[in-house]
Scaffold this motif. Structure first.
Motif, PDB file in Angstrom:
ATOM      1  N   LEU A 227      40.687  29.840  43.418  1.00 47.96           N
ATOM      2  CA  LEU A 227      40.128  29.697  42.196  1.00 47.96           C
ATOM      3  C   LEU A 227      40.471  31.005  41.474  1.00 47.96           C
ATOM      4  O   LEU A 227      39.420  31.828  41.324  1.00 47.96           O
ATOM      5  CB  LEU A 227      38.744  29.456  41.968  1.00 47.96           C
ATOM      6  CG  LEU A 227      38.485  28.090  42.945  1.00 47.96           C
ATOM      7  CD1 LEU A 227      36.999  27.931  42.793  1.00 47.96           C
ATOM      8  CD2 LEU A 227      39.100  26.704  42.512  1.00 47.96           C
ATOM      9  N   SER A 228      41.869  31.484  41.409  1.00 49.97           N
ATOM     10  CA  SER A 228      41.923  32.862  40.734  1.00 49.97           C
ATOM     11  C   SER A 228      42.312  32.971  39.306  1.00 49.97           C
ATOM     12  O   SER A 228      42.345  34.159  38.773  1.00 49.97           O
ATOM     13  CB  SER A 228      43.269  33.295  41.654  1.00 49.97           C
ATOM     14  OG  SER A 228      44.502  32.266  41.226  1.00 49.97           O
ATOM     15  N   ASN A 229      42.088  31.924  38.626  1.00 46.49           N
ATOM     16  CA  ASN A 229      42.217  32.151  37.155  1.00 46.49           C
ATOM     17  C   ASN A 229      41.491  30.904  36.422  1.00 46.49           C
ATOM     18  O   ASN A 229      41.059  30.089  37.060  1.00 46.49           O
ATOM     19  CB  ASN A 229      43.605  32.535  36.582  1.00 46.49           C
ATOM     20  CG  ASN A 229      44.428  31.176  36.934  1.00 46.49           C
ATOM     21  OD1 ASN A 229      44.115  30.048  36.945  1.00 46.49           O
ATOM     22  ND2 ASN A 229      45.662  31.431  37.435  1.00 46.49           N
ATOM     23  N   ALA A 230      41.438  30.950  35.141  1.00 42.79           N
ATOM     24  CA  ALA A 230      40.565  29.951  34.334  1.00 42.79           C
ATOM     25  C   ALA A 230      41.476  28.459  34.411  1.00 42.79           C
ATOM     26  O   ALA A 230      40.663  27.458  34.573  1.00 42.79           O
ATOM     27  CB  ALA A 230      40.442  30.294  32.930  1.00 42.79           C
ATOM     28  N   LYS A 231      42.803  28.631  34.526  1.00 41.57           N
ATOM     29  CA  LYS A 231      43.229  27.308  34.461  1.00 41.57           C
ATOM     30  C   LYS A 231      43.227  26.628  35.888  1.00 41.57           C
ATOM     31  O   LYS A 231      42.926  25.301  35.901  1.00 41.57           O
ATOM     32  CB  LYS A 231      44.875  27.756  34.549  1.00 41.57           C
ATOM     33  CG  LYS A 231      45.702  26.388  34.703  1.00 41.57           C
ATOM     34  CD  LYS A 231      47.313  26.817  34.768  1.00 41.57           C
ATOM     35  CE  LYS A 231      47.515  27.604  36.144  1.00 41.57           C
ATOM     36  NZ  LYS A 231      49.016  27.571  36.232  1.00 41.57           N
ATOM     37  N   LEU A 232      43.049  27.371  36.956  1.00 42.44           N
ATOM     38  CA  LEU A 232      42.597  26.591  38.449  1.00 42.44           C
ATOM     39  C   LEU A 232      41.313  26.349  38.387  1.00 42.44           C
ATOM     40  O   LEU A 232      41.115  25.134  39.082  1.00 42.44           O
ATOM     41  CB  LEU A 232      43.194  27.768  39.451  1.00 42.44           C
ATOM     42  CG  LEU A 232      44.627  28.011  39.453  1.00 42.44           C
ATOM     43  CD1 LEU A 232      45.171  28.993  40.569  1.00 42.44           C
ATOM     44  CD2 LEU A 232      45.690  26.972  39.600  1.00 42.44           C
ATOM     45  N   VAL A 233      40.475  26.960  37.935  1.00 42.98           N
ATOM     46  CA  VAL A 233      39.038  26.684  37.801  1.00 42.98           C
ATOM     47  C   VAL A 233      39.114  25.243  37.109  1.00 42.98           C
ATOM     48  O   VAL A 233      38.186  24.444  37.619  1.00 42.98           O
ATOM     49  CB  VAL A 233      38.053  27.863  37.496  1.00 42.98           C
ATOM     50  CG1 VAL A 233      36.631  27.180  37.013  1.00 42.98           C
ATOM     51  CG2 VAL A 233      37.955  28.702  38.191  1.00 42.98           C
TER      52      VAL A 233
END
Length: 270
Positions: A227-233
């Motif tokens: 979960l390394s950025n907002a898109k992936l979250v």
């Protein structure tokens, strides 16, 4: 069988400098469309390499790519994308390039011509007999890569290769060779084009199929992605919503609490 470097043969197109941009793009696109068909012919070889890789990794082994220039960079790209995509440890899939990390951005003179450095690089990375080493070279003649696989054989290490010429010295050395014969490049000898595309497609298949076989995908979802950025979250949150039927806020809370889609779903179902 006589070995011929089709990747070095003269382009089927002449006077490129006289072509319009439209003509250039049309011809490049036409050539690019032949690459997936060439990959399709190599599917049995790719399957054999995937099976060998899966078997090794299930027993605690690791996957190493070695290459020079474009081929080396492609291996590094594939290796670097496995941890964020599949949540595996960084050391599970490794990319090694002739000339070291500085060669990722800038060519290192004569690095690919060494017949000893590949094995030194592999030893420095902690290579063991349980690992798999895949040599990548469009030409199939790169000394750095060939000598690396030869050293692996002496140390009982499983080897594969990805090349774009049939019957190359590299393919003859590898236990599980993959040969994707794409023919002459649009710009004569520029193997970063069709050959590079072919290698990328094979690497996509190798790493993705291996990770699926290792249980790193559920259904069709990357349930272990980082979960390394907002898109992936946001993507992970929506995966959880689809899987267990909760609203966005609840799914997001579960994801952030447990740190992965897989753990969030498993803990919810307990």
């Amino acid at each position: 069988m006589t070995f011929t470097k089709t990747t070095e043969q003269s382009s089927k197109y002449e006077h490129l400098e006289q072509m319009s941009v439209h003509e250039l793009l049309t011809h490049i696109n036409h050539e690019d469309q032949t690459v997936p068909l060439a990959v399709e012919k190599a599917l049995p070889q790719i399957e054999a390499l995937v099976n060998a890789t899966v078997n090794a990794l299930k027993e605690g082994g690791r996957l190493f790519y070695i290459g020079a220039g474009t081929s080396g960079r492609l291996g590094i790209v594939d290796a670097s994308e496995c941890p964020p995509t599949f949540g595996v440890p960084h050391e599970l899939v490794n990319g090694i390039i002739a000339g070291g990390d500085q060669a990722i951005r800038r060519a290192v003179e004569n690095a690919e011509d060494s017949t000893t450095q590949a094995w030194l690089d592999l030893k420095a990375a902690g290579i063991t007999a349980g690992d798999v080493v895949v040599g990548i070279a469009a030409s199939g003649t790169t000394p750095y890569v060939i000598s690396g696989l030869e050293a692996c054989h002496k140390n009982s290490i499983v080897t594969g290769s990805i090349t774009c010429n049939a019957g190359s010295p590299l393919a003859l050395v590898a236990q599980f060779p993959v040969e994707v014969v794409v023919g002459p490049e649009f710009v004569t000898g520029s193997s970063r084009m069709k050959a590079g595309t072919a290698q990328k497609l094979v690497l996509n298949m190798l790493s993705t199929a291996t990770m699926i076989q290792l249980g790193r995908v559920k259904g069709n979802k990357m349930v272990d992605m980082q979960l390394s950025n907002a898109k992936l979250v946001d993507r992970g949150t929506r995966m959880i919503m689809d899987e267990i039927g909760v609203d966005y806020e609840t799914a997001n809370h579960l994801l952030l609490t447990h740190g992965s889609v897989r753990k969030a779903v498993e803990n919810f179902k307990l």
